[in-house]
Design a protein around this motif. Structure first.
Motif, short mmCIF file in Angstrom:
data_model
loop_
_atom_site.label_atom_id
_atom_site.label_comp_id
_atom_site.label_asym_id
_atom_site.label_seq_id
_atom_site.Cartn_x
_atom_site.Cartn_y
_atom_site.Cartn_z
N ASP A 1 0.84 -1.19 0.00
CA ASP A 1 0.00 0.00 0.00
C ASP A 1 0.88 1.24 0.00
OD1 ASP A 1 0.91 -0.12 2.62
OD2 ASP A 1 -1.01 0.41 3.52
N TRP A 2 0.28 2.38 -0.37
CA TRP A 2 1.00 3.64 -0.53
C TRP A 2 0.17 4.79 0.01
CZ3 TRP A 2 5.63 2.37 -2.73
CH2 TRP A 2 5.67 1.19 -3.47
N PHE A 3 0.82 5.65 0.79
CA PHE A 3 0.16 6.86 1.29
C PHE A 3 1.00 8.04 0.83
CE2 PHE A 3 -0.70 9.82 5.00
CZ PHE A 3 -1.94 10.20 4.54
N ILE A 4 0.47 8.82 -0.10
CA ILE A 4 1.23 9.87 -0.75
C ILE A 4 0.58 11.24 -0.56
CG2 ILE A 4 2.21 10.69 -2.94
CD1 ILE A 4 3.36 8.02 -2.08
N ILE A 5 1.37 12.22 -0.09
CA ILE A 5 0.92 13.60 -0.01
C ILE A 5 1.62 14.37 -1.13
CG2 ILE A 5 0.87 15.71 1.36
CD1 ILE A 5 -1.00 13.53 2.35
N GLU A 6 0.84 14.93 -2.04
CA GLU A 6 1.40 15.60 -3.21
C GLU A 6 1.43 17.12 -3.07
OE1 GLU A 6 0.18 12.88 -6.94
OE2 GLU A 6 -1.54 13.70 -5.84
N SER A 7 0.65 17.65 -2.15
CA SER A 7 0.54 19.11 -2.03
C SER A 7 0.61 19.51 -0.57
CB SER A 7 -0.77 19.60 -2.66
OG SER A 7 -0.88 20.99 -2.56
N GLU A 8 1.68 20.23 -0.18
CA GLU A 8 1.83 20.71 1.18
C GLU A 8 1.12 22.05 1.35
OE1 GLU A 8 3.47 19.34 3.73
OE2 GLU A 8 4.41 17.62 2.76
N LYS A 9 0.39 22.20 2.44
CA LYS A 9 -0.43 23.39 2.65
C LYS A 9 0.39 24.68 2.58
CE LYS A 9 -3.70 25.54 5.83
NZ LYS A 9 -4.47 25.39 7.08
N TYR A 10 1.41 24.81 3.38
CA TYR A 10 2.13 26.08 3.46
C TYR A 10 2.95 26.34 2.20
CZ TYR A 10 0.72 25.73 8.30
OH TYR A 10 -0.03 25.61 9.44
N ILE A 11 3.55 25.30 1.65
CA ILE A 11 4.33 25.46 0.42
C ILE A 11 3.42 25.86 -0.72
CG2 ILE A 11 5.79 24.25 -1.25
CD1 ILE A 11 6.79 22.53 1.07
N LYS A 12 2.23 25.26 -0.76
CA LYS A 12 1.27 25.57 -1.82
C LYS A 12 0.74 26.99 -1.67
CE LYS A 12 -2.83 23.80 -1.34
NZ LYS A 12 -3.64 25.04 -1.18
N ASP A 13 0.42 27.38 -0.43
CA ASP A 13 -0.15 28.69 -0.18
C ASP A 13 0.77 29.81 -0.67
OD1 ASP A 13 -2.38 27.67 0.94
OD2 ASP A 13 -1.87 28.15 3.02
N ILE A 14 2.03 29.71 -0.36
CA ILE A 14 2.95 30.81 -0.62
C ILE A 14 3.75 30.61 -1.91
CG2 ILE A 14 5.00 29.95 0.58
CD1 ILE A 14 5.12 32.72 1.97
N ASP A 15 3.68 29.40 -2.48
CA ASP A 15 4.43 29.09 -3.71
C ASP A 15 5.90 29.46 -3.54
OD1 ASP A 15 4.83 28.13 -6.22
OD2 ASP A 15 4.13 29.90 -7.26
N ILE A 16 6.47 29.05 -2.42
CA ILE A 16 7.83 29.47 -2.06
C ILE A 16 8.88 29.04 -3.07
CG2 ILE A 16 8.17 27.45 -0.59
CD1 ILE A 16 9.94 29.19 1.20
N ILE A 17 8.71 27.89 -3.68
CA ILE A 17 9.74 27.38 -4.57
C ILE A 17 9.94 28.29 -5.78
CG2 ILE A 17 10.36 25.46 -6.10
CD1 ILE A 17 9.03 23.59 -4.08
N SER A 18 8.84 28.77 -6.37
CA SER A 18 8.98 29.66 -7.53
C SER A 18 9.62 30.98 -7.13
CB SER A 18 7.62 29.90 -8.18
OG SER A 18 6.75 30.58 -7.30
N HIS A 19 9.27 31.50 -5.94
CA HIS A 19 9.90 32.74 -5.46
C HIS A 19 11.38 32.52 -5.18
CE1 HIS A 19 6.24 35.10 -5.08
NE2 HIS A 19 5.65 34.08 -4.48
#
Length: 222
Positions: free
Chosen positions: A110-128
């Motif tokens: 079985d697999w439990f995968i989180i693809e979207s982190e709340k804070y990272i998604k909210d602020i889009d820190i990676i692109s900044h």
């Protein structure tokens, strides 16, 4: 004696496969296993989301045959969603749970995968983060350069935030700001502008979402 070749229709095949997974009650098994996983640490957020923010929905079955490294399997998928009006049915996917069984209903994996982190998604820190570093003079990466300490602070801010070590990210924002009080004139003007904007954006987000201590909030707002 005549022989007849019978080809099963797509609808008949669907009914046959549906009957098989219902026999093993794989949907129920998948939900029960996922609830058990989530209940092990109910106080922990999932991808930054509280459990009461997450909606679980059955997403369907998938049959995989002629696999290279194993026999045929059935995948039962449960989707994890959060409220978001711009998505279909007002639900945005953030991850999934998949239960893999063989064709006799025996659990394989079985697999439990989180693809979207709340804070990272909210602020889009990676692109900044990427945009800011594109403005950074490459010579700043040299260890003996006077600005090496500053870019180390900036890098740690981003790395710690992404790792959800928010207090640590706030500490290095403060150190970077102290550095700028004495050494900002020697920084490249464009990079200085982008780094200040980055630090302010992260600082404001940490404060507004109560992700750092009160003492650190005061330091960052002085």
């Amino acid at each position: 004696m005549k022989t007849y070749n019978y080809t099963m229709t797509a609808q008949e095949l669907e009914l046959l496969l549906s009957a098989r997974v219902q026999t093993f009650d794989l949907k129920k098994t998948a939900f029960e296993t996922l609830h058990k996983i989530l209940s092990e640490n109910p106080e922990d957020a999932v991808g930054g989301f509280e459990l009461n923010e997450i909606t679980l929905q059955f997403d369907g079955y998938q049959y995989l045959v002629n696999k290279r490294y194993s026999g045929p399997i059935i995948r039962t998928r449960i989707g994890l969603y959060v409220k978001n009006e711009i998505y279909l049915s007002d639900l945005e996917p953030i991850g999934y749970y998949e239960l893999e069984t063989d064709l006799d209903g025996e659990i394989i994996d079985d697999w439990f995968i989180i693809e979207s982190e709340k804070y990272i998604k909210d602020i889009d820190i990676i692109s900044h983060f990427q945009h800011m570093h594109q403005k950074m003079p490459l010579q700043y990466l040299k260890r003996n350069h006077v600005q090496y300490k500053f870019i180390s602070y900036i890098s740690l801010v981003g790395t710690l935030f992404i790792s959800k070590e928010f207090q640590g990210a706030g500490i290095f924002i403060h150190r970077a700001l102290l550095f700028l009080e004495t050494d900002s004139p020697s920084l490249n003007e464009v990079y200085l502008k982008e780094s200040k904007k980055f630090l302010k954006m992260i600082s404001d987000y940490l404060i507004e979402n109560n992700l750092i201590s009160e003492e650190l909030k005061q330091k960052l707002t002085q």
